[in-house]
Structures are given as C-alpha cells and as structure tokens.
Design an enzyme around this catalytic site. Structure first.
Site, PDB file in Angstrom:
ATOM      1  N   ASN A  11      38.441   1.922  52.084  1.00  0.00           N
ATOM      2  CA  ASN A  11      37.967   3.151  51.443  1.00  0.00           C
ATOM      3  C   ASN A  11      38.488   4.345  52.239  1.00  0.00           C
ATOM      4  OD1 ASN A  11      36.329   5.322  50.413  1.00  0.00           O
ATOM      5  ND2 ASN A  11      34.849   3.811  49.732  1.00  0.00           N
ATOM      6  N   PRO A  12      39.003   5.357  51.580  1.00  0.00           N
ATOM      7  CA  PRO A  12      39.471   6.528  52.341  1.00  0.00           C
ATOM      8  C   PRO A  12      38.308   7.284  52.975  1.00  0.00           C
ATOM      9  CG  PRO A  12      39.752   6.889  49.976  1.00  0.00           C
ATOM     10  CD  PRO A  12      39.271   5.486  50.146  1.00  0.00           C
ATOM     11  N   HIS A  55      28.648  -5.302  35.955  1.00  0.00           N
ATOM     12  CA  HIS A  55      28.135  -4.245  35.078  1.00  0.00           C
ATOM     13  C   HIS A  55      28.685  -4.348  33.665  1.00  0.00           C
ATOM     14  CE1 HIS A  55      27.513  -1.818  39.028  1.00  0.00           C
ATOM     15  NE2 HIS A  55      26.579  -2.713  38.854  1.00  0.00           N
ATOM     16  N   CYS A  62      20.627  -8.017  15.737  1.00  0.00           N
ATOM     17  CA  CYS A  62      20.390  -8.775  14.500  1.00  0.00           C
ATOM     18  C   CYS A  62      20.654 -10.265  14.739  1.00  0.00           C
ATOM     19  CB  CYS A  62      21.282  -8.245  13.379  1.00  0.00           C
ATOM     20  SG  CYS A  62      23.048  -8.537  13.643  1.00  0.00           S
ATOM     21  N   CYS A  92      25.074  -6.319  10.471  1.00  0.00           N
ATOM     22  CA  CYS A  92      23.843  -5.819   9.848  1.00  0.00           C
ATOM     23  C   CYS A  92      23.905  -4.331   9.502  1.00  0.00           C
ATOM     24  CB  CYS A  92      22.649  -6.080  10.775  1.00  0.00           C
ATOM     25  SG  CYS A  92      22.642  -5.007  12.221  1.00  0.00           S
ATOM     26  N   ASN A  98      33.353  -2.601  38.090  1.00  0.00           N
ATOM     27  CA  ASN A  98      34.121  -1.840  37.095  1.00  0.00           C
ATOM     28  C   ASN A  98      34.021  -2.462  35.712  1.00  0.00           C
ATOM     29  OD1 ASN A  98      34.753  -0.451  39.373  1.00  0.00           O
ATOM     30  ND2 ASN A  98      36.871  -1.154  39.485  1.00  0.00           N
ATOM     31  N   SER A 100      31.232   3.239  46.771  1.00  0.00           N
ATOM     32  CA  SER A 100      30.435   4.125  47.628  1.00  0.00           C
ATOM     33  C   SER A 100      29.253   3.376  48.242  1.00  0.00           C
ATOM     34  CB  SER A 100      29.930   5.308  46.791  1.00  0.00           C
ATOM     35  OG  SER A 100      29.225   4.838  45.651  1.00  0.00           O
TER      36      SER A 100
HETATM   37  N1  APR Z   1      41.071   3.559  47.085  1.00  0.00           N
HETATM   38  C1  APR Z   1      39.913   3.089  47.612  1.00  0.00           C
HETATM   39  N2  APR Z   1      38.713   3.736  47.482  1.00  0.00           N
HETATM   40  C2  APR Z   1      38.724   4.912  46.836  1.00  0.00           C
HETATM   41  C3  APR Z   1      39.903   5.479  46.277  1.00  0.00           C
HETATM   42  C4  APR Z   1      41.121   4.741  46.429  1.00  0.00           C
HETATM   43  N3  APR Z   1      42.269   5.182  45.928  1.00  0.00           N
HETATM   44  N4  APR Z   1      39.570   6.672  45.687  1.00  0.00           N
HETATM   45  C5  APR Z   1      38.225   6.837  45.873  1.00  0.00           C
HETATM   46  N5  APR Z   1      37.722   5.785  46.574  1.00  0.00           N
HETATM   47  C6  APR Z   1      36.333   5.530  46.972  1.00  0.00           C
HETATM   48  C7  APR Z   1      35.480   6.762  47.170  1.00  0.00           C
HETATM   49  O1  APR Z   1      35.594   7.251  48.488  1.00  0.00           O
HETATM   50  C8  APR Z   1      34.078   6.223  46.875  1.00  0.00           C
HETATM   51  O2  APR Z   1      33.481   5.720  48.075  1.00  0.00           O
HETATM   52  O3  APR Z   1      35.733   4.836  45.913  1.00  0.00           O
HETATM   53  C9  APR Z   1      34.328   5.067  45.921  1.00  0.00           C
HETATM   54  C10 APR Z   1      33.888   5.305  44.473  1.00  0.00           C
HETATM   55  O4  APR Z   1      32.495   5.420  44.470  1.00  0.00           O
HETATM   56  P1  APR Z   1      31.692   5.682  43.105  1.00  0.00           P
HETATM   57  O5  APR Z   1      32.362   6.730  42.324  1.00  0.00           O
HETATM   58  O6  APR Z   1      30.280   5.860  43.498  1.00  0.00           O
HETATM   59  O7  APR Z   1      31.894   4.333  42.279  1.00  0.00           O
HETATM   60  P2  APR Z   1      31.182   2.914  42.499  1.00  0.00           P
HETATM   61  O8  APR Z   1      30.836   2.655  43.911  1.00  0.00           O
HETATM   62  O9  APR Z   1      32.019   1.918  41.810  1.00  0.00           O
HETATM   63  O10 APR Z   1      29.823   3.133  41.628  1.00  0.00           O
HETATM   64  C11 APR Z   1      28.951   2.051  41.502  1.00  0.00           C
HETATM   65  O11 APR Z   1      27.596   3.248  39.951  1.00  0.00           O
HETATM   66  O12 APR Z   1      27.673   4.803  38.332  1.00  0.00           O
HETATM   67  C12 APR Z   1      27.459   3.487  38.560  1.00  0.00           C
HETATM   68  O13 APR Z   1      27.763   1.614  37.143  1.00  0.00           O
HETATM   69  C13 APR Z   1      28.453   2.607  37.830  1.00  0.00           C
HETATM   70  O14 APR Z   1      29.675   0.680  38.657  1.00  0.00           O
HETATM   71  C14 APR Z   1      29.264   1.995  38.966  1.00  0.00           C
HETATM   72  C15 APR Z   1      28.320   2.035  40.133  1.00  0.00           C
END
Ligand code: APR
Length: 242
Positions: free
Chosen positions: A210-211, A112, A124, A148, A85, A186
């Site tokens: 993760n849900p 990131h 610069c 710059c 994040n 994800s």
């Molecule tokens: N608690 C836990 N997990 C959750 C919640 C919650 N309240 N709400 C959603 N999720 C889960 C979703 O099910 C999903 O698997 O969080 C995950 C979010 O996945 P992404 O949106 O793909 O985000 P992330 O995995 O952080 O993406 C990775 O991709 O786009 C690039 O640089 C960006 O850092 C990012 C990277």
C-alpha cells in the site's frame, strides 16, 4: 499463499477507490446509496449510481497487479485470493490468462459480491438466488426482474448486511496459510480486515502492499510501500529467480 485485495488494486485501472482523495465516499454518501434502506427509499437513485459505476468499470481493463495475481494462481498450488472488490477485474485477468493456466474462479473468494450480478428484490419464487447481468447501460432505471417484473437489486453486500457465511468460512480457511499478503485496502472494513489477524495468529508471514499507512501497517512482518501495479510485478520478477 493467500492474498487479500481491496479497491487500491484496481486504482491503476481507473476504478475509483472508496476512501482515496477522489474516492467514491468523498463524493457520495454511502448511507444514501449502499444500504438496503436507501434502496427501499429510492431504488432509482441507487440504480443510477450503480449503473454509472458499471459503465465506468466496463470501460476499464485489468492492470499488472491483477495479472500477476492471476499468474500466481497457477504458480502456487494452494493459492487463494480473497477480494473485497466487486468490479470483476481479477476474474477478467484470470480469463485473459487462461492460456497459461491461472487463477480458477474457485480460488477467488468474493467477500462483497459482484457488481455484475443481480437478484430479485422480493425475491420472487421463479428467480434464481442471483444471476449475471452485464447490461451496460440499463435502458430502464430501475431495472426489473425478468421473472416477476418487480425490482432487481445489485448483487453486492451493502453496509449493514451480513456476508454470505459460506464465503466467510472459505476466507477463514484461506487465512490458514504460510504467506498472507494484503494489497490495496485501508483495512477499516470488517470482517475483511480481520483475516490478516487470523493469518498472523496462525503463524503466517504477513505482508502489506500500500502506498499509504493503514491500521495494518504496524502489525505486518513486512510493509511494502508503493502501488500494487509496480510492487507485484517486481515481486513476481524476483520470485521467478528462485
Ligand atoms: N496500489 C495499492 N494500494 C493503493 C493504490 C495502489 N495503486 N492506490 C490506493 N491504494 C490504497 C489506499 O492507500 C487505501 O489504503 O488502497 C486503499 C483503498 O482503500 P478504500 O478506498 O477504503 O477501499 P477498500 O479498503 O477496498 O474498502 C473496503 O469498503 O466501501 C466499502 O465495500 C466497500 O469493499 C469496500 C470496503
């Protein structure tokens, strides 16, 4: 203990995830907004998007999940937090928990970068490698380098860009742990999604919070299905009894 977090940990704070139902990549095309080529092509468009995201994040507060992880920074001596994040909500939770001794910024490994840091696009000679800039909203889009006058760019890692080798090294070190918990990601973006495997091969007990199902769910020792802002406080309550 080492924890890896993704956008899901900030979902309850109102920060959009990337691939969720109303995720950023559902409404915007990463290749037009989050690559160096996109910035070179249209820096105004890219900055309008990042300025919008900064305004949105500035209006958000850290949630219970961030606060538990900040607290664990004090509870577990070798606690490490690897985050994908860029929103700074982990650091904000740590700062607000300062009284009770919590997560030091050294323990936060930002894979990131940060949306609150910028760097000169050239870059610069006069400007530092990167600097903090919390201007919300920018009066001038695209914003300019104060050294710059050329463009500045957001201090985040874009698609197609390499991660800072020092950061990858620290995250790899942190994956050498007893317990590795992956929260709210994800598990699709590398190298971030690879640290779980390193931890497991090193003998760590692995957990996913993760849900939804992810490619990591079948590989962990324990999958806790639910939102981070509910499961982490419950885990913290149970740990308190130990
Ligand atoms: N608690 C836990 N997990 C959750 C919640 C919650 N309240 N709400 C959603 N999720 C889960 C979703 O099910 C999903 O698997 O969080 C995950 C979010 O996945 P992404 O949106 O793909 O985000 P992330 O995995 O952080 O993406 C990775 O991709 O786009 C690039 O640089 C960006 O850092 C990012 C990277």
């Amino acid at each position: 203990m080492t924890v890896l977090t993704g956008a899901g940990v900030s979902a309850a704070s109102g920060v959009p995830t990337f691939r969720g139902a109303d995720g950023l990549w559902k409404n915007f095309r990463p290749e037009t907004l989050a690559t160096p080529q996109a910035f070179a092509r249209d820096p105004r468009l890219v900055w309008e998007w990042y300025d919008w995201r900064r305004q949105k994040i500035a209006a958000c507060e850290s949630n219970a999940a961030h606060h538990v992880l900040a607290k664990w920074g004090a509870r577990f001596p070798n606690f490490k937090l690897i985050t994908q994040n860029v929103d700074g909500l982990h650091e904000r939770a740590a700062a607000s928990a300062k009284a009770n001794a919590s997560l030091s910024s050294a323990a936060v490994i930002r894979l990131h970068g940060s949306i609150w840091e910028v760097l000169c696009w050239r870059p610069c000679a006069m400007s530092p490698p990167r600097w903090r800039d919390e201007t919300v909203p920018y009066r001038e889009i695209p914003p300019r380098c104060m050294h710059c006058g050329d463009l500045i760019r957001p201090g985040v890692v874009w698609f197609g860009e390499g991660l800072d080798p020092d950061v990858v090294y620290r995250a790899t070190q942190a994956a050498d742990c007893d317990v590795f918990i992956t929260v709210g990601t994800s598990a699709l973006v590398y190298p971030a999604a690879g640290f779980l495997d390193i931890a497991r091969r090193g003998g760590a007990f692995t957990v996913e919070i993760n849900p939804d199902l992810t490619p990591a769910t079948a590989t962990v020792d324990l999958a806790l299905r639910g939102p981070a802002e509910t499961i982490l406080p419950e885990l913290d309550r149970q740990l308190a009894h130990l």
